[in-house]
Design a protein around this motif. Structure first.
Motif, short mmCIF file in Angstrom:
data_model
loop_
_atom_site.label_atom_id
_atom_site.label_comp_id
_atom_site.label_asym_id
_atom_site.label_seq_id
_atom_site.Cartn_x
_atom_site.Cartn_y
_atom_site.Cartn_z
N PHE A 247 -19.96 -33.32 93.10
CA PHE A 247 -19.70 -34.75 93.19
C PHE A 247 -20.54 -35.38 94.30
N GLU A 248 -20.58 -34.72 95.44
CA GLU A 248 -21.36 -35.24 96.56
C GLU A 248 -22.85 -35.22 96.26
N GLY A 250 -24.04 -35.80 93.32
CA GLY A 250 -24.29 -36.73 92.22
C GLY A 250 -24.60 -36.04 90.90
N ARG A 282 -13.47 -35.86 90.32
CA ARG A 282 -14.78 -35.64 90.96
C ARG A 282 -15.90 -35.75 89.93
N ASN A 283 -15.68 -36.59 88.93
CA ASN A 283 -16.66 -36.87 87.88
C ASN A 283 -16.91 -35.66 86.98
N LYS A 418 -28.72 -28.07 92.94
CA LYS A 418 -29.17 -29.18 93.80
C LYS A 418 -30.69 -29.25 93.89
N THR A 423 -32.22 -33.40 84.94
CA THR A 423 -31.32 -34.53 85.03
C THR A 423 -30.17 -34.31 84.06
N ASP A 426 -23.84 -37.64 82.05
CA ASP A 426 -22.37 -37.65 82.11
C ASP A 426 -21.84 -37.66 80.68
#
Length: 517
Positions: A247-248, A250, A282-283, A418, A423, A426
């Motif tokens: 989540f942090e 993205g 957290r998405n 990370k 890409t 969602d």
């Protein structure tokens, strides 16, 4: 007067019958019966024991990702006249020794007006003319390149060239010995050709580029991040930590979680649901993974539909909104699994078959409006020519990871994600729907919707008490009397022990005095 009363009575009776008929509950089906393109796969063999083994299975998974309904059968089982019921035909040739087709199939093929994709060495004269094919057998070593992917030093059984200038060519086979280049696939109008396709190689992905144009699929492909092998007894604190870090960073992600069919009121289940609710905040997106099928599935007498519905409703009751199902592909070719387990969902992620155990096998698939093609991360990274040029594949693709078992493994996994140039999209941005008899769950432009109400996805960590009565105690007769009786017996035994020790000491002293005398 009596006639009027009689007529009124009959009208009321008719209205009552009609109301009862229309009030009968109907089983809910999430995936509406939409019209999907129909594709027939005919193969001469499954290539068992050869490099072609598994290529029909891989082809079926690719076609499912393009939202088509597939029927697959051996060519010698073809029934004359059935070809006209399909808009597309894929002919797969895995045998090196040429076998004569059934005469009924040859006659139907000559008059067939639908699209044809041929995979193998010897295409028909009609197809060869339409594509300008010149096919040659060639046991050579070559590099296959298509899109951002390259596979080095593969053995090429066949090569071809096309004299049709307007035909579209796909990929490049560069021969090591001569440096000459040949296309991997070619398409002209409704007809297409590729010389070979092998499971778990780049040729599997290369075929997807051909299929996309051959099926005239105009949707843009995306990558989705999926974590599998998540159970109630997994390290749930590790799952929460992973959710925080992604989540942090993205990075949207999906968790495919195994269902729980019994003891759903136990603390372990409450902790499981609370963790999934936190993941959702957290998405993260939740999918329901198909239950593990035991080899004794034929002997079981239980309703999978009722159990799956119960689990989905338990999630919904706590505000967790699953948006689809993750399962091995063979489930979509089984009448029992489709009707009992998959009927709630209109979106699926189809994994490669690991150990198919059918209950009501059929040769026709069930198509879904959303169906992700899945590859594990190692398969994808193996063929990337440049980590910085990761364009989407032709279809929606799930890159899957098994959930980490410890913190060091999780650190490596998250650090790799990370630093990746992929890409991830969602999953909630696309339309998905899950329906039970009680609840309707959906996604709407990034939001989760439960029974028509948009949900906020924020949630905090909730601790579940471990104090739980796992079995209710029944009323016991004479419980007080037996308790008092036990205490009396304990006192009597204790006094007896004291008296016995006293007699033992007296005897010891008398024996000692006698010895001195």
């Amino acid at each position: 007067m009596r006639r009027n009363h009689h007529r009124s009575y009959m009208m009321l009776l008719a209205l009552l019958v009609v109301s009862l008929v229309f009030s009968v509950p109907v089983p809910v089906q999430a995936a509406e019966q939409t019209s999907f393109p129909s594709v027939l796969i005919l193969y001469d063999s499954l290539g068992v024991g050869t490099k072609q083994e598994g290529n029909v299975e891989a082809l079926k998974r690719l076609l499912a990702a393009f939202r088509v309904q597939v029927t697959a059968e051996p060519i010698d089982s073809y029934a004359a006249g059935s070809l006209n019921g399909y808009s597309k035909l894929v002919e797969v040739r895995n045998r090196s020794d040429w076998m004569e087709e059934p005469s009924g199939f040859l006659a139907d093929l000559q008059s067939y007006q639908g699209g044809l994709l041929y995979i193998g060495e010897k295409p028909s004269d009609k197809l060869a003319r339409s594509l300008g094919l010149r096919v040659q057998a060639a046991r050579r070593t070559a590099d296959l390149a298509i899109g951002p992917f390259v596979e080095k030093s593969i053995d090429v059984p066949y090569l071809f060239d096309s004299t049709q200038n307007e035909a579209k060519r796909y990929g490049t086979l560069k021969i090591h010995s001569s440096g000459a280049s040949y296309p991997y696939g070619v398409l002209n109008g409704a007809n297409a050709y590729v010389p070979f396709m092998e499971k778990d190689t780049l040729s599997e992905i290369a075929l997807a580029y051909v299929l996309k144009d051959w099926l005239q699929d105009h949707q843009t492909g995306h990558y989705f991040l999926v974590f599998k092998e998540i159970y109630p007894f997994s390290d749930l604190s590790l799952l929460e930590r992973m959710s925080d870090e992604l989540f942090e960073a993205g990075i949207p992600f999906i968790v495919s979680v195994h269902p729980v069919f019994s003891n759903t009121d136990y603390p372990a289940m409450k902790r499981y649901i609370n963790t999934l609710k936190y993941v959702q905040s957290r998405n993260g997106t939740v999918l329901v993974e198909s239950p593990v099928v035991a080899s004794t599935i034929q002997d079981l007498d239980r309703s999978m539909q009722r159990q799956m519905e119960h689990f989905i409703d338990e999630l919904a009751k706590e505000g967790v909104v699953p948006l689809g199902m993750g399962t091995e592909m063979y489930w979509s070719y089984d009448e029992h699994y489709v009707s009992e387990g998959m009927a709630f969902f209109d979106s699926v992620v189809l994994y490669p078959d690991a150990r198919p155990i059918y209950k009501a096998k059929r040769n026709r698939s069930t198509a879904f409006p959303s169906s992700l093609y899945s590859v594990n991360s190692a398969f994808l990274q193996r063929y990337l020519s440049d980590d910085r040029l990761i364009k989407p594949m032709p279809m929606d693709t799930a890159i899957t990871f098994d959930f980490a078992e410890n913190e060091s493994e999780l650190d490596r996994l998250v650090d790799g994600l990370k630093s990746s140039w992929i890409t991830f999209e969602d999953y909630k941005n696309e339309a998905h729907s899950v329906k039970t008899g009680t609840n309707e769950l959906a996604s709407d432009r990034g939001s989760l919707v439960l029974n028509g109400v948009s949900l906020g996805i924020q949630a905090s960590h909730v601790e579940t008490s471990s104090d739980h009565v796992y079995k209710q105690q029944g009323k016991k007769s004479f419980e007080t009397w037996f308790t008092v009786q036990n205490k009396i017996f304990i006192v009597i035994i204790f006094i007896t022990l004291i008296v016995f020790c006293g007699f033992l000491m007296i005897g010891y002293r008398m024996y000692k005095r006698k010895f001195y005398k």
